[in-house]
Design a protein around this motif. Structure first.
Motif, PDB file in Angstrom:
ATOM      1  N   SER A   1       0.831  -1.193   0.000  1.00 29.39           N
ATOM      2  CA  SER A   1       0.000   0.000   0.000  1.00 29.39           C
ATOM      3  C   SER A   1       0.867   1.245   0.000  1.00 29.39           C
ATOM      4  CB  SER A   1      -0.907   0.025   1.232  1.00 29.39           C
ATOM      5  OG  SER A   1      -1.929  -0.914   1.101  1.00 29.39           O
ATOM      6  N   ILE A   2       0.348   2.272  -0.653  1.00 33.99           N
ATOM      7  CA  ILE A   2       1.009   3.566  -0.651  1.00 33.99           C
ATOM      8  C   ILE A   2       0.003   4.594  -0.155  1.00 33.99           C
ATOM      9  CG2 ILE A   2       2.619   2.967  -2.501  1.00 33.99           C
ATOM     10  CD1 ILE A   2       0.828   4.425  -4.465  1.00 33.99           C
ATOM     11  N   SER A   3       0.441   5.813   0.047  1.00 31.60           N
ATOM     12  CA  SER A   3      -0.462   6.851   0.529  1.00 31.60           C
ATOM     13  C   SER A   3      -1.391   7.296  -0.598  1.00 31.60           C
ATOM     14  CB  SER A   3       0.332   8.043   1.052  1.00 31.60           C
ATOM     15  OG  SER A   3       0.947   8.732  -0.023  1.00 31.60           O
ATOM     16  N   ALA A   4      -2.516   7.870  -0.216  1.00 38.57           N
ATOM     17  CA  ALA A   4      -3.473   8.354  -1.209  1.00 38.57           C
ATOM     18  C   ALA A   4      -2.851   9.463  -2.049  1.00 38.57           C
ATOM     19  CB  ALA A   4      -4.743   8.851  -0.520  1.00 38.57           C
ATOM     20  N   GLN A   5      -2.054  10.304  -1.426  1.00 36.28           N
ATOM     21  CA  GLN A   5      -1.412  11.395  -2.150  1.00 36.28           C
ATOM     22  C   GLN A   5      -0.450  10.853  -3.208  1.00 36.28           C
ATOM     23  OE1 GLN A   5       0.707  14.126   0.340  1.00 36.28           O
ATOM     24  NE2 GLN A   5       1.516  15.290  -1.377  1.00 36.28           N
ATOM     25  N   GLU A   6       0.380   9.889  -2.817  1.00 37.98           N
ATOM     26  CA  GLU A   6       1.317   9.299  -3.775  1.00 37.98           C
ATOM     27  C   GLU A   6       0.568   8.574  -4.889  1.00 37.98           C
ATOM     28  OE1 GLU A   6       5.156   6.290  -3.965  1.00 37.98           O
ATOM     29  OE2 GLU A   6       4.208   6.670  -2.036  1.00 37.98           O
ATOM     30  N   ALA A   7      -0.508   7.870  -4.535  1.00 38.98           N
ATOM     31  CA  ALA A   7      -1.295   7.150  -5.537  1.00 38.98           C
ATOM     32  C   ALA A   7      -1.916   8.120  -6.544  1.00 38.98           C
ATOM     33  CB  ALA A   7      -2.381   6.319  -4.862  1.00 38.98           C
ATOM     34  N   ARG A   8      -2.469   9.230  -6.052  1.00 44.97           N
ATOM     35  CA  ARG A   8      -3.054  10.227  -6.970  1.00 44.97           C
ATOM     36  C   ARG A   8      -1.996  10.773  -7.919  1.00 44.97           C
ATOM     37  NH1 ARG A   8      -6.482  11.689  -2.721  1.00 44.97           N
ATOM     38  NH2 ARG A   8      -4.868  12.960  -1.791  1.00 44.97           N
ATOM     39  N   CYS A   9      -0.825  11.076  -7.379  1.00 45.41           N
ATOM     40  CA  CYS A   9       0.255  11.619  -8.196  1.00 45.41           C
ATOM     41  C   CYS A   9       0.679  10.620  -9.271  1.00 45.41           C
ATOM     42  CB  CYS A   9       1.432  11.989  -7.300  1.00 45.41           C
ATOM     43  SG  CYS A   9       2.823  12.705  -8.175  1.00 45.41           S
ATOM     44  N   ARG A  10       0.921   9.376  -8.873  1.00 43.79           N
ATOM     45  CA  ARG A  10       1.334   8.353  -9.835  1.00 43.79           C
ATOM     46  C   ARG A  10       0.260   8.093 -10.877  1.00 43.79           C
ATOM     47  NH1 ARG A  10       4.292   3.364  -6.760  1.00 43.79           N
ATOM     48  NH2 ARG A  10       5.989   4.530  -5.790  1.00 43.79           N
ATOM     49  N   SER A  11      -0.994   8.064 -10.444  1.00 39.65           N
ATOM     50  CA  SER A  11      -2.090   7.809 -11.363  1.00 39.65           C
ATOM     51  C   SER A  11      -2.220   8.930 -12.388  1.00 39.65           C
ATOM     52  CB  SER A  11      -3.401   7.650 -10.594  1.00 39.65           C
ATOM     53  OG  SER A  11      -4.462   7.400 -11.471  1.00 39.65           O
ATOM     54  N   THR A  12      -1.996  10.144 -11.956  1.00 37.94           N
ATOM     55  CA  THR A  12      -2.048  11.279 -12.877  1.00 37.94           C
ATOM     56  C   THR A  12      -0.980  11.152 -13.946  1.00 37.94           C
ATOM     57  OG1 THR A  12      -2.901  12.709 -11.136  1.00 37.94           O
ATOM     58  CG2 THR A  12      -1.908  13.794 -13.035  1.00 37.94           C
ATOM     59  N   VAL A  13       0.197  10.670 -13.544  1.00 36.91           N
ATOM     60  CA  VAL A  13       1.315  10.556 -14.476  1.00 36.91           C
ATOM     61  C   VAL A  13       1.136   9.389 -15.443  1.00 36.91           C
ATOM     62  CG1 VAL A  13       3.786  10.056 -14.632  1.00 36.91           C
ATOM     63  CG2 VAL A  13       2.945  11.690 -12.949  1.00 36.91           C
ATOM     64  N   ASP A  14       0.759   8.207 -14.921  1.00 38.25           N
ATOM     65  CA  ASP A  14       0.750   7.031 -15.798  1.00 38.25           C
ATOM     66  C   ASP A  14      -0.634   6.435 -16.069  1.00 38.25           C
ATOM     67  OD1 ASP A  14       0.159   5.601 -13.473  1.00 38.25           O
ATOM     68  OD2 ASP A  14       2.199   4.903 -13.203  1.00 38.25           O
ATOM     69  N   GLY A  15      -1.685   6.983 -15.499  1.00 40.41           N
ATOM     70  CA  GLY A  15      -3.042   6.546 -15.818  1.00 40.41           C
ATOM     71  C   GLY A  15      -3.503   5.275 -15.146  1.00 40.41           C
ATOM     72  N   ARG A  16      -2.709   4.746 -14.200  1.00 35.11           N
ATOM     73  CA  ARG A  16      -3.125   3.510 -13.534  1.00 35.11           C
ATOM     74  C   ARG A  16      -4.250   3.774 -12.536  1.00 35.11           C
ATOM     75  NH1 ARG A  16       1.830   1.037 -10.851  1.00 35.11           N
ATOM     76  NH2 ARG A  16       2.610   3.150 -10.908  1.00 35.11           N
ATOM     77  N   PRO A  17      -5.142   2.811 -12.350  1.00 37.12           N
ATOM     78  CA  PRO A  17      -6.216   2.959 -11.374  1.00 37.12           C
ATOM     79  C   PRO A  17      -5.683   2.929  -9.940  1.00 37.12           C
ATOM     80  CG  PRO A  17      -6.624   1.094 -12.842  1.00 37.12           C
ATOM     81  CD  PRO A  17      -5.246   1.577 -13.108  1.00 37.12           C
ATOM     82  N   VAL A  18      -6.374   3.641  -9.062  1.00 38.53           N
ATOM     83  CA  VAL A  18      -6.079   3.621  -7.630  1.00 38.53           C
ATOM     84  C   VAL A  18      -7.174   2.797  -6.964  1.00 38.53           C
ATOM     85  CG1 VAL A  18      -5.798   4.995  -5.545  1.00 38.53           C
ATOM     86  CG2 VAL A  18      -5.001   5.894  -7.741  1.00 38.53           C
ATOM     87  N   VAL A  19      -6.785   1.771  -6.224  1.00 36.16           N
ATOM     88  CA  VAL A  19      -7.741   0.908  -5.529  1.00 36.16           C
ATOM     89  C   VAL A  19      -7.661   1.197  -4.039  1.00 36.16           C
ATOM     90  CG1 VAL A  19      -8.452  -1.460  -5.049  1.00 36.16           C
ATOM     91  CG2 VAL A  19      -7.429  -0.900  -7.262  1.00 36.16           C
TER      92      VAL A  19
END
Length: 158
Positions: A53-71
């Motif tokens: 698991s990662i933080s919600a903030q890190e997940a949002r940032c990564r998802s914005t960059v590469d388009g992966r879903p956040v679960v």
């Protein structure tokens, strides 16, 4: 963190107590399967089988960059477990946020679910999906990987 492990620990302890009683009354032949079953349940309901698991903030940032879903998920949730198992190896391609470890993640889930912490909640391209079909999510993960997202890259987020 302790809340994530409460159910698995209780399952392990209950299994040990029941197996001890069976061992004393009937021997190891009756106790072993019961203990094995409870230990299997403890592992299944623990955070161990989920990707890191990662933080919600890190997940949002990564998802914005590469388009992966956040679960967004939590240990002990049978629907999260179903999603994780049905995704198989593809689960590592998603960004997983344990809402019991990340207050910002829990707040994000409550914000899109009318105040409830309903999981799994998947956010893809800024749009939330509550308890999505695993096949649909697998397709989304495949598309994200084809478009350049991988589980290893951080996308420049920190």
């Amino acid at each position: 963190m302790t809340r994530s492990w409460t159910l698995p620990i209780l399952l392990g302890l209950c299994g040990a107590v029941i197996a001890t009683g069976l061992f004393l009354a009937r021997g190891s032949g009756a106790a072993a399967p019961v203990l094995l079953w409870f230990m299997l349940l403890a592992v299944v309901y623990s955070p161990v089988i989920f990707p890191r698991s990662i933080s919600a903030q890190e997940a949002r940032c990564r998802s914005t960059v590469d388009g992966r879903p956040v679960v967004f998920w939590r240990p002990g949730c049978k629907y999260c477990l179903r999603l994780r198992i049905k995704l198989g190896r593809d689960a590592d391609q998603a960004l997983w946020v344990n809402i019991w470890r990340d207050p910002a993640g829990a707040a994000a889930v409550r914000a899109v679910n009318g105040g409830d912490e309903t999981v799994p909640t998947v956010v893809l391209a800024g749009r939330p999906y509550v308890n999505p079909d695993p096949g649909w999510l697998r397709d989304q993960l495949s598309a994200a990987v084809r478009n350049g997202g991988t589980a290893e890259d951080s996308g420049g987020c920190r």
